[in-house]
Scaffold this motif. Structure first.
Motif, short mmCIF file in Angstrom:
data_model
loop_
_atom_site.label_atom_id
_atom_site.label_comp_id
_atom_site.label_asym_id
_atom_site.label_seq_id
_atom_site.Cartn_x
_atom_site.Cartn_y
_atom_site.Cartn_z
N SER A 4 0.83 -1.20 0.00
CA SER A 4 0.00 0.00 0.00
C SER A 4 0.87 1.25 0.00
CB SER A 4 -0.91 0.02 1.24
OG SER A 4 -1.67 -1.15 1.35
N ARG A 5 0.20 2.37 -0.21
CA ARG A 5 0.83 3.69 -0.06
C ARG A 5 0.59 4.14 1.38
NH1 ARG A 5 2.22 8.32 -3.21
NH2 ARG A 5 1.44 10.30 -2.35
N ILE A 6 1.67 4.46 2.10
CA ILE A 6 1.58 4.79 3.51
C ILE A 6 2.35 6.08 3.78
CG2 ILE A 6 2.14 4.04 5.86
CD1 ILE A 6 1.94 1.13 4.81
N GLU A 43 7.67 12.49 -1.11
CA GLU A 43 7.66 13.47 -0.03
C GLU A 43 6.44 14.38 -0.16
OE1 GLU A 43 12.45 13.86 0.89
OE2 GLU A 43 11.40 15.53 -0.08
N VAL A 44 5.88 14.75 1.00
CA VAL A 44 4.72 15.63 1.08
C VAL A 44 5.05 16.77 2.03
CG1 VAL A 44 2.30 15.82 1.81
CG2 VAL A 44 3.07 13.78 0.60
N GLY A 45 4.76 17.99 1.63
CA GLY A 45 5.06 19.14 2.46
C GLY A 45 4.05 19.33 3.58
N TRP A 46 4.57 19.74 4.74
CA TRP A 46 3.68 20.13 5.83
C TRP A 46 4.43 21.06 6.78
CZ3 TRP A 46 2.27 17.20 10.80
CH2 TRP A 46 3.39 16.63 11.41
N ALA A 56 -3.29 16.96 -0.73
CA ALA A 56 -3.30 16.24 -2.01
C ALA A 56 -2.25 15.13 -2.02
CB ALA A 56 -3.05 17.21 -3.16
N GLY A 57 -1.17 15.33 -1.27
CA GLY A 57 -0.12 14.32 -1.23
C GLY A 57 -0.51 13.08 -0.46
N LEU A 58 -1.60 13.15 0.30
CA LEU A 58 -2.06 11.98 1.06
C LEU A 58 -3.06 11.13 0.27
CD1 LEU A 58 -2.67 13.66 4.55
CD2 LEU A 58 -0.58 12.56 3.69
N THR A 59 -3.41 11.61 -0.91
CA THR A 59 -4.37 10.88 -1.74
C THR A 59 -3.87 9.48 -2.05
OG1 THR A 59 -5.11 12.94 -2.77
CG2 THR A 59 -5.63 10.90 -3.94
N GLY A 60 -4.73 8.52 -1.87
CA GLY A 60 -4.38 7.14 -2.16
C GLY A 60 -3.68 6.40 -1.06
N CYS A 61 -3.46 7.06 0.08
CA CYS A 61 -2.78 6.39 1.21
C CYS A 61 -3.76 5.47 1.94
CB CYS A 61 -2.22 7.41 2.19
SG CYS A 61 -0.75 8.28 1.58
N VAL A 100 -6.79 14.29 7.00
CA VAL A 100 -7.27 12.93 6.78
C VAL A 100 -8.80 12.91 6.70
CG1 VAL A 100 -7.57 10.72 7.99
CG2 VAL A 100 -5.29 11.69 7.73
N ALA A 101 -9.44 13.62 7.61
CA ALA A 101 -10.90 13.62 7.66
C ALA A 101 -11.51 14.25 6.42
CB ALA A 101 -11.37 14.38 8.90
N ALA A 102 -10.79 15.18 5.79
CA ALA A 102 -11.34 15.91 4.65
C ALA A 102 -11.09 15.22 3.31
CB ALA A 102 -10.75 17.32 4.61
N LEU A 103 -10.30 14.16 3.29
CA LEU A 103 -10.01 13.49 2.02
C LEU A 103 -11.26 12.83 1.46
CD1 LEU A 103 -6.59 11.75 2.85
CD2 LEU A 103 -6.96 13.63 1.22
N PRO A 104 -11.48 12.93 0.14
CA PRO A 104 -12.64 12.27 -0.46
C PRO A 104 -12.63 10.76 -0.22
CG PRO A 104 -11.64 13.83 -1.99
CD PRO A 104 -10.71 13.72 -0.83
N GLU A 105 -11.44 10.17 -0.27
CA GLU A 105 -11.27 8.75 0.07
C GLU A 105 -10.22 8.66 1.17
OE1 GLU A 105 -10.57 6.12 -3.16
OE2 GLU A 105 -12.04 7.08 -4.48
N PRO A 106 -10.66 8.72 2.42
CA PRO A 106 -9.70 8.74 3.53
C PRO A 106 -8.99 7.40 3.69
CG PRO A 106 -11.95 8.60 4.35
CD PRO A 106 -12.05 8.83 2.88
N PRO A 107 -7.87 7.39 4.39
CA PRO A 107 -7.15 6.14 4.62
C PRO A 107 -7.94 5.20 5.52
CG PRO A 107 -6.24 7.89 5.96
CD PRO A 107 -7.21 8.54 5.04
N ARG A 108 -7.54 3.95 5.53
CA ARG A 108 -8.23 2.97 6.37
C ARG A 108 -7.90 3.16 7.84
NH1 ARG A 108 -6.53 -0.75 2.27
NH2 ARG A 108 -5.10 -1.80 3.70
#
Length: 299
Positions: A4-6, A43-46, A56-61, A100-108
């Motif tokens: 998976s993407r983590i 890498e994702v900026g924060w 956007a960098g968390l998409t698909g995680c 995380v809560a705002a992602l259209p498809e949040p992580p598991r």
């Protein structure tokens, strides 16, 4: 968990770097959250201080793991450093949980680090995850830290709060400072040595986090400590035994208080914490005993 993407915040720290290596070795795509300008797709900026995350960098995680925070034992607890300790944990956690809560498809799963400092000083009393929070700066910090993860849980994301004990590792953390002293023959008990230390081998820390990530029904707080806490006197004896060094250089409590200030209360305080929920979930420790944990860390 299948490949998976983590995403991992705090990926450069003691636990985070070990977790990243473990995940990458098993073929997972690991994305690191960084405070500088990202240098690539991994890498994702924060910016925790501004509560900013490039969501956007968390998409698909499939999982987001937050282990970020300034080191509790890195400096004396001045008012300024206590503020940094709080902001680096609470603001960063809130930003990640909201992203995380705002992602259209949040992580598991959202794994948000915490610590056994939650319980405060417990003396000889054995405490598990059902125990209430304690008193003092660290206990209040841990409560706020965990509460900041609420947006993810409220959005229906399985949220896990690993409360980590003292990690037995050579390369960092409190134990990383002990190894050179003991190898030089300068190790010894702290104070009277009767205070309990709830420890965990770095290998087991990483394995436990991954176990919690994979368990589809596991949520809430889990103590990440070995099953049988020991006193500082017993830990000191084990360090000498494994490293074949004398352990006669005891540090009196007044000296610790003079050197460490407020933090000395937590060094001298006793925490007899057990991993009740972790064991009930089926986790098995590779290094449950102190000698084997030290031996694994010593290499």
């Amino acid at each position: 968990m299948e490949r998976s993407r983590i995403a991992v915040a705090g990926a450069s720290g003691l636990i985070g770097s070990a977790l990243v290596r473990s995940l990458a070795a098993d073929g997972h795509e690991v994305v690191r959250l960084v405070r500088r300008t990202p240098r690539g797709p991994d890498e994702v900026g924060w910016d925790p201080s501004r509560q900013y995350v490039d969501a956007a960098g968390l998409t698909g995680c499939a999982a987001v793991v937050n282990l970020a925070g300034a080191g509790v034992g890195d400096r004396r607890w001045t008012p300024e450093y206590k503020r940094l300790l709080r902001e680096s944990r609470v603001l960063g956690t809130a930003a990640l949980a909201e992203a995380v809560a705002a992602l259209p498809e949040p992580p598991r799963v959202f794994v948000n680090g915490s610590a056994i400092g939650f319980y405060g000083v417990t003396g000889d009393r054995v405490v598990d995850e059902d125990a209430p929070p304690g008193d003092g700066f660290l206990a209040r910090l841990c409560v706020e830290w965990e509460e900041a993860a609420a947006p993810a849980a409220q959005a229906g994301v399985r949220t896990v709060l690993p409360r980590t004990g003292l990690v037995v590792a050579r390369g960092g953390g409190a134990w990383g400072r002990l190894f050179p002293l003991f190898r030089a023959g300068l190790g010894g008990r702290l104070g009277d040595g009767r205070q309990y230390w709830s420890y965990i081998a770095l290998h087991d820390e990483v394995a436990a986090i991954r176990h919690l990530m994979d368990g589809d029904t596991l949520s809430g707080p889990f103590n990440l400590t070995a099953p049988h806490p020991l006193t500082n006197r017993e830990v000191t004896a084990a360090m000498g035994r494994v490293l074949h060094r004398p352990t006669v250089c005891a540090v009196p409590a007044p000296v610790l208080r003079a050197a460490l200030g407020e933090m000395a209360g937590d060094v001298l305080g006793s925490q007899r914490v057990v991993p009740k929920r972790l064991l009930e979930s089926g986790f098995r420790f590779a290094f449950p005993g102190i000698d084997e944990a030290i031996r694994a860390a010593a290499g």
